[in-house]
Write a protein that holds these residues in place. Sequence first.
Motif, mmCIF file in Angstrom:
data_model
loop_
_atom_site.group_PDB
_atom_site.id
_atom_site.type_symbol
_atom_site.label_atom_id
_atom_site.label_comp_id
_atom_site.label_asym_id
_atom_site.label_seq_id
_atom_site.Cartn_x
_atom_site.Cartn_y
_atom_site.Cartn_z
ATOM 1 N N CYS A 92 -59.020 -8.564 20.589
ATOM 2 C CA CYS A 92 -57.800 -7.871 20.158
ATOM 3 C C CYS A 92 -57.319 -8.298 18.780
ATOM 4 O O CYS A 92 -56.498 -7.617 18.179
ATOM 5 C CB CYS A 92 -56.690 -8.087 21.185
ATOM 6 N N LEU A 100 -50.040 -8.406 17.638
ATOM 7 C CA LEU A 100 -50.799 -7.282 18.192
ATOM 8 C C LEU A 100 -50.170 -5.946 17.812
ATOM 9 O O LEU A 100 -50.864 -4.955 17.620
ATOM 10 C CB LEU A 100 -50.894 -7.403 19.713
ATOM 11 N N CYS A 110 -53.655 -3.861 17.914
ATOM 12 C CA CYS A 110 -54.212 -3.561 19.240
ATOM 13 C C CYS A 110 -53.103 -2.931 20.084
ATOM 14 O O CYS A 110 -52.168 -3.616 20.479
ATOM 15 C CB CYS A 110 -54.750 -4.832 19.891
ATOM 16 N N CYS A 115 -54.699 -3.668 25.059
ATOM 17 C CA CYS A 115 -54.416 -5.033 25.514
ATOM 18 C C CYS A 115 -54.556 -5.123 27.027
ATOM 19 O O CYS A 115 -55.161 -6.058 27.555
ATOM 20 C CB CYS A 115 -53.009 -5.455 25.089
#
Length: 130
Positions: A92, A100, A110, A115
């Motif tokens: 990720c 993220l 991501c 995730c």
Amino acid sequence: MTLNERAEKAVELKTSGGYNCSQAVTAALADQTGLSGEQLKQVSAGFCAGMGNLEATCGALIGAGMIAGLKTEGKGTLKIVREMQESFRDRCGAITCKDLKAVTDGKPLCPCEECVRNAVLIYGETMGLQ
């Protein structure tokens, strides 16, 4: 249910609007524990948006760690969770929600759905599920 089917179930739960990232992962892996999907949904309710809305550790990864703890009865769980964290970071690009969700080139590093999918896949790979 195959590992890929579990991962897709987690994505479906997340996109349904009724589950946060942590809840989607724990519910998709409920059969790995002695708890019901509803109990796991309740236990993992506060672990969204990066550890309770703090933009810290991804809730999907926390959910996978919770299931690992239940599956191992707490024995050797820290080593397993570290391994899952490393795999998650590799796939990720980060493990914190803030990183993220950081938008570069018009998209997050991501997305939540990825995730959730990756957390289930990594749990399964680490724990030897098919």
